[in-house]
Design a protein around this motif. Structure first.
Motif, PDB file in Angstrom:
ATOM      1  N   ALA A  95      93.003  15.753 -64.773  1.00  0.00           N
ATOM      2  CA  ALA A  95      94.025  16.060 -63.874  1.00  0.00           C
ATOM      3  C   ALA A  95      95.211  15.028 -63.892  1.00  0.00           C
ATOM      4  O   ALA A  95      96.270  15.337 -63.791  1.00  0.00           O
ATOM      5  CB  ALA A  95      93.743  16.353 -62.223  1.00  0.00           C
ATOM      6  N   ALA A  96      94.715  13.799 -64.205  1.00  0.00           N
ATOM      7  CA  ALA A  96      95.748  12.590 -63.963  1.00  0.00           C
ATOM      8  C   ALA A  96      96.147  12.396 -65.536  1.00  0.00           C
ATOM      9  O   ALA A  96      96.836  11.273 -65.777  1.00  0.00           O
ATOM     10  CB  ALA A  96      95.067  11.573 -63.321  1.00  0.00           C
ATOM     11  N   ALA A 100      91.422   9.950 -72.079  1.00  0.00           N
ATOM     12  CA  ALA A 100      90.386   8.867 -72.880  1.00  0.00           C
ATOM     13  C   ALA A 100      89.229   8.578 -71.904  1.00  0.00           C
ATOM     14  O   ALA A 100      88.084   8.467 -72.338  1.00  0.00           O
ATOM     15  CB  ALA A 100      91.171   7.608 -73.190  1.00  0.00           C
ATOM     16  N   ARG A 101      89.589   8.137 -70.716  1.00  0.00           N
ATOM     17  CA  ARG A 101      88.499   7.733 -69.769  1.00  0.00           C
ATOM     18  C   ARG A 101      87.649   9.025 -69.443  1.00  0.00           C
ATOM     19  O   ARG A 101      86.475   8.875 -69.358  1.00  0.00           O
ATOM     20  CB  ARG A 101      89.176   7.305 -68.356  1.00  0.00           C
ATOM     21  CG  ARG A 101      89.780   6.117 -68.460  1.00  0.00           C
ATOM     22  CD  ARG A 101      88.866   4.874 -68.507  1.00  0.00           C
ATOM     23  NE  ARG A 101      88.500   4.904 -67.061  1.00  0.00           N
ATOM     24  CZ  ARG A 101      87.086   4.320 -67.011  1.00  0.00           C
ATOM     25  NH1 ARG A 101      86.670   3.523 -67.847  1.00  0.00           N
ATOM     26  NH2 ARG A 101      86.689   3.969 -65.830  1.00  0.00           N
ATOM     27  N   ALA A 132      80.069  21.178 -58.273  1.00  0.00           N
ATOM     28  CA  ALA A 132      81.248  20.906 -59.319  1.00  0.00           C
ATOM     29  C   ALA A 132      82.350  21.979 -59.062  1.00  0.00           C
ATOM     30  O   ALA A 132      83.533  21.395 -59.184  1.00  0.00           O
ATOM     31  CB  ALA A 132      80.648  21.100 -60.750  1.00  0.00           C
ATOM     32  N   GLN A 133      82.168  23.031 -58.468  1.00  0.00           N
ATOM     33  CA  GLN A 133      83.248  23.906 -58.107  1.00  0.00           C
ATOM     34  C   GLN A 133      84.027  23.412 -56.838  1.00  0.00           C
ATOM     35  O   GLN A 133      85.185  23.606 -56.722  1.00  0.00           O
ATOM     36  CB  GLN A 133      82.756  25.477 -58.066  1.00  0.00           C
ATOM     37  CG  GLN A 133      82.264  25.749 -59.284  1.00  0.00           C
ATOM     38  CD  GLN A 133      83.521  26.080 -60.478  1.00  0.00           C
ATOM     39  OE1 GLN A 133      84.510  26.418 -59.916  1.00  0.00           O
ATOM     40  NE2 GLN A 133      83.154  26.023 -61.540  1.00  0.00           N
ATOM     41  N   ILE A 134      83.263  22.707 -55.913  1.00  0.00           N
ATOM     42  CA  ILE A 134      83.958  22.676 -54.658  1.00  0.00           C
ATOM     43  C   ILE A 134      84.364  21.116 -54.186  1.00  0.00           C
ATOM     44  O   ILE A 134      84.575  20.789 -53.272  1.00  0.00           O
ATOM     45  CB  ILE A 134      83.058  23.184 -53.608  1.00  0.00           C
ATOM     46  CG1 ILE A 134      81.710  22.585 -53.597  1.00  0.00           C
ATOM     47  CG2 ILE A 134      83.316  24.712 -53.468  1.00  0.00           C
ATOM     48  CD1 ILE A 134      81.189  21.511 -52.736  1.00  0.00           C
ATOM     49  N   GLN A 135      84.254  20.298 -55.226  1.00  0.00           N
ATOM     50  CA  GLN A 135      84.555  18.845 -55.308  1.00  0.00           C
ATOM     51  C   GLN A 135      85.552  18.590 -56.441  1.00  0.00           C
ATOM     52  O   GLN A 135      85.579  18.732 -57.363  1.00  0.00           O
ATOM     53  CB  GLN A 135      83.517  17.945 -55.481  1.00  0.00           C
ATOM     54  CG  GLN A 135      82.398  18.044 -54.604  1.00  0.00           C
ATOM     55  CD  GLN A 135      81.159  17.157 -54.668  1.00  0.00           C
ATOM     56  OE1 GLN A 135      81.094  16.064 -54.250  1.00  0.00           O
ATOM     57  NE2 GLN A 135      80.201  17.627 -55.475  1.00  0.00           N
ATOM     58  N   ARG A 136      86.964  17.799 -55.772  1.00  0.00           N
ATOM     59  CA  ARG A 136      87.646  17.493 -56.526  1.00  0.00           C
ATOM     60  C   ARG A 136      88.253  15.976 -56.026  1.00  0.00           C
ATOM     61  O   ARG A 136      88.264  15.642 -54.872  1.00  0.00           O
ATOM     62  CB  ARG A 136      89.034  18.240 -56.343  1.00  0.00           C
ATOM     63  CG  ARG A 136      88.662  19.599 -57.084  1.00  0.00           C
ATOM     64  CD  ARG A 136      88.616  19.539 -58.618  1.00  0.00           C
ATOM     65  NE  ARG A 136      88.504  20.705 -59.245  1.00  0.00           N
ATOM     66  CZ  ARG A 136      87.343  21.474 -59.390  1.00  0.00           C
ATOM     67  NH1 ARG A 136      86.328  20.896 -59.111  1.00  0.00           N
ATOM     68  NH2 ARG A 136      87.353  22.634 -59.957  1.00  0.00           N
ATOM     69  N   ILE A 137      88.960  15.319 -56.927  1.00  0.00           N
ATOM     70  CA  ILE A 137      89.545  14.024 -56.696  1.00  0.00           C
ATOM     71  C   ILE A 137      90.927  14.354 -56.517  1.00  0.00           C
ATOM     72  O   ILE A 137      91.719  14.816 -57.189  1.00  0.00           O
ATOM     73  CB  ILE A 137      89.324  12.871 -57.857  1.00  0.00           C
ATOM     74  CG1 ILE A 137      87.612  12.788 -58.258  1.00  0.00           C
ATOM     75  CG2 ILE A 137      89.836  11.455 -57.570  1.00  0.00           C
ATOM     76  CD1 ILE A 137      86.971  12.076 -57.173  1.00  0.00           C
ATOM     77  N   GLY A 142     102.627  10.806 -58.719  1.00  0.00           N
ATOM     78  CA  GLY A 142     102.833   9.294 -59.411  1.00  0.00           C
ATOM     79  C   GLY A 142     102.870   9.478 -60.770  1.00  0.00           C
ATOM     80  O   GLY A 142     102.976  10.776 -61.237  1.00  0.00           O
ATOM     81  N   PRO A 143     102.843   8.323 -61.734  1.00  0.00           N
ATOM     82  CA  PRO A 143     102.650   8.536 -63.122  1.00  0.00           C
ATOM     83  C   PRO A 143     101.862   9.286 -63.452  1.00  0.00           C
ATOM     84  O   PRO A 143     100.515   9.008 -63.070  1.00  0.00           O
ATOM     85  CB  PRO A 143     102.935   7.090 -63.365  1.00  0.00           C
ATOM     86  CG  PRO A 143     102.555   6.234 -62.442  1.00  0.00           C
ATOM     87  CD  PRO A 143     102.799   7.058 -61.227  1.00  0.00           C
ATOM     88  N   GLY A 144     101.693  10.184 -64.553  1.00  0.00           N
ATOM     89  CA  GLY A 144     100.695  10.782 -65.398  1.00  0.00           C
ATOM     90  C   GLY A 144     101.052  10.599 -66.934  1.00  0.00           C
ATOM     91  O   GLY A 144     101.273  11.581 -67.352  1.00  0.00           O
ATOM     92  N   ILE A 145     100.749   9.464 -67.410  1.00  0.00           N
ATOM     93  CA  ILE A 145     100.725   8.972 -68.693  1.00  0.00           C
ATOM     94  C   ILE A 145      99.548   8.918 -69.595  1.00  0.00           C
ATOM     95  O   ILE A 145      99.082   7.872 -69.092  1.00  0.00           O
ATOM     96  CB  ILE A 145     101.751   7.957 -68.769  1.00  0.00           C
ATOM     97  CG1 ILE A 145     102.934   8.045 -68.051  1.00  0.00           C
ATOM     98  CG2 ILE A 145     102.281   7.759 -70.530  1.00  0.00           C
ATOM     99  CD1 ILE A 145     103.955   6.918 -68.303  1.00  0.00           C
ATOM    100  N   PRO A 146      99.303   9.659 -70.336  1.00  0.00           N
ATOM    101  CA  PRO A 146      97.874   9.521 -71.233  1.00  0.00           C
ATOM    102  C   PRO A 146      97.998   8.111 -71.717  1.00  0.00           C
ATOM    103  O   PRO A 146      98.935   7.835 -72.512  1.00  0.00           O
ATOM    104  CB  PRO A 146      97.798  10.796 -71.946  1.00  0.00           C
ATOM    105  CG  PRO A 146      99.141  11.250 -72.091  1.00  0.00           C
ATOM    106  CD  PRO A 146     100.006  10.656 -70.938  1.00  0.00           C
ATOM    107  N   VAL A 147      96.451   7.876 -72.030  1.00  0.00           N
ATOM    108  CA  VAL A 147      96.319   6.456 -73.034  1.00  0.00           C
ATOM    109  C   VAL A 147      95.610   7.049 -74.096  1.00  0.00           C
ATOM    110  O   VAL A 147      94.671   7.991 -74.216  1.00  0.00           O
ATOM    111  CB  VAL A 147      95.514   5.563 -72.196  1.00  0.00           C
ATOM    112  CG1 VAL A 147      95.189   4.405 -73.171  1.00  0.00           C
ATOM    113  CG2 VAL A 147      96.278   4.972 -71.139  1.00  0.00           C
TER     114      VAL A 147
END
Length: 328
Positions: A95-96, A100-101, A132-137, A142-147
């Protein structure tokens, strides 16, 4: 959780720790790990000794213990809650835009699930899918730039090999990327991912390099091991955020209306809090005053800056900038 269940949970946690820590644990280590006093830790050690091969390690006047060998599968088998927690981290990184991570953790999750025997996999699957369906971080604005995966892999490989990392780096405000060769000290992940690196040809301290601003990263053939006295956590604690500068003695006074909230807040890993009547005084040492001022802005006047004066000046500057932007 009942008291009896809590005691069993602490005992099993201590069993796992005695297996995982190859250097062993002192009684004080055991007590700290399960948050009990030394006498209770000693009783638990004696119980564990009755059922496991608890090996003593004597170093001078210090005595440690560890469980020799490995635990059986029944002790190391992951449960649905653990698998779902790992899945939540994967979803959060995706989502962020930190794919890669996410890929690394997703591969780990797949390996763990793939290693489960058939009955265990079938038994945990329904609970895992539900959790897994009911838990989210939560991903704040803020910035959302992939590595790029190859950039992250190159940095990790350089650290593991004890050699330098070479890359083209486009710093903020620069129109053209510049070549860099640094000794990689560590990686820091959050909304953005950073390499902590030190240029070998000058006396400047280590600095942050954003992984998303790197290109053409490759592992160097020049040695560049991390100094034995460098501690990443201690180095990071010298600044409130990412910006690096000399440390200041910071003193913040919290008004009574915000004391409860502040007591539950982590401003700095080495903060000290003192009650002063109905108010709360917070002390710590850190640089990064601009980032600290921007954070204090969100408290809406509930925190008074007592020290340093430089932080007051920056806050006044930020308030004036906000006033101007609103008046336009």
């Amino acid at each position: 959780m009942t008291d009896r269940m809590a005691r069993l949970d602490r005992l099993l946690s201590l069993v796992h720790a005695l297996v995982d820590r190859s250097e062993g644990m002192t009684l004080d280590d055991m007590a700290a790990h399960i948050n009990v006093n030394r006498r209770t830790a000693e009783r638990m050690r004696d119980i564990i000794m009755m059922h496991f091969d608890l090996e003593p390690i004597v170093e001078g006047r210090t005595k440690r213990w560890r469980i020799a060998g490995k635990l059986g599968r029944m002790f190391t088998r992951p449960n649905a809650e653990e698998l779902a927690a790992l899945q939540a981290e994967v979803v959060g990184y995706r989502a962020a835009d930190q794919h890669a991570r996410a890929d690394i953790l997703a591969n780990l999750l797949n390996k763990i699930r793939g290693a489960l025997d058939g009955p265990t996999r079938a038994r945990t699957a329904p609970d895992f899918e539900a959790l897994a369906q009911i838990q989210r971080i939560f991903i704040p604005a803020g910035p959302g730039i992939p590595v790029a995966p190859d950039i992250l892999a190159a940095a990790q490989n350089a650290i593991m090999a004890g050699v330098m990392l070479e890359f083209d780096y486009q710093a903020e405000g620069k129109a053209v990327a510049e070549w860099r060769r640094v000794v990689p000290y560590g990686l820091v992940h959050g909304a953005l991912s950073y390499l902590v690196g030190k240029q070998p040809d000058n006396d400047m301290p280590p600095a942050f390099y954003r992984l998303d601003r790197m290109r053409n990263a490759k592992v160097s053939d020049m040695l560049g091991a991390i100094p034995s006295d460098f501690e990443l956590d201690k180095w990071m604690a010298k600044s409130f955020g990412i910006w690096r500068e000399d440390e200041y003695d910071v003193v913040l006074r919290v008004k009574p209306s915000a004391v409860k909230r502040a007591q539950e807040w982590r401003f700095h890993p080495h903060q000290q809090m003192e009650q002063d009547g109905a108010e709360l005084v917070i002390h710590f040492q850190a640089g990064g005053l601009r980032e600290l001022a921007e954070h204090l802005f969100t408290w809406g006047g509930e925190i008074v800056i007592e020290e340093p004066l430089a932080l007051r000046d920056i806050m006044i500057e930020r308030l004036e900038a906000a006033r101007v932007s609103v008046s336009r």
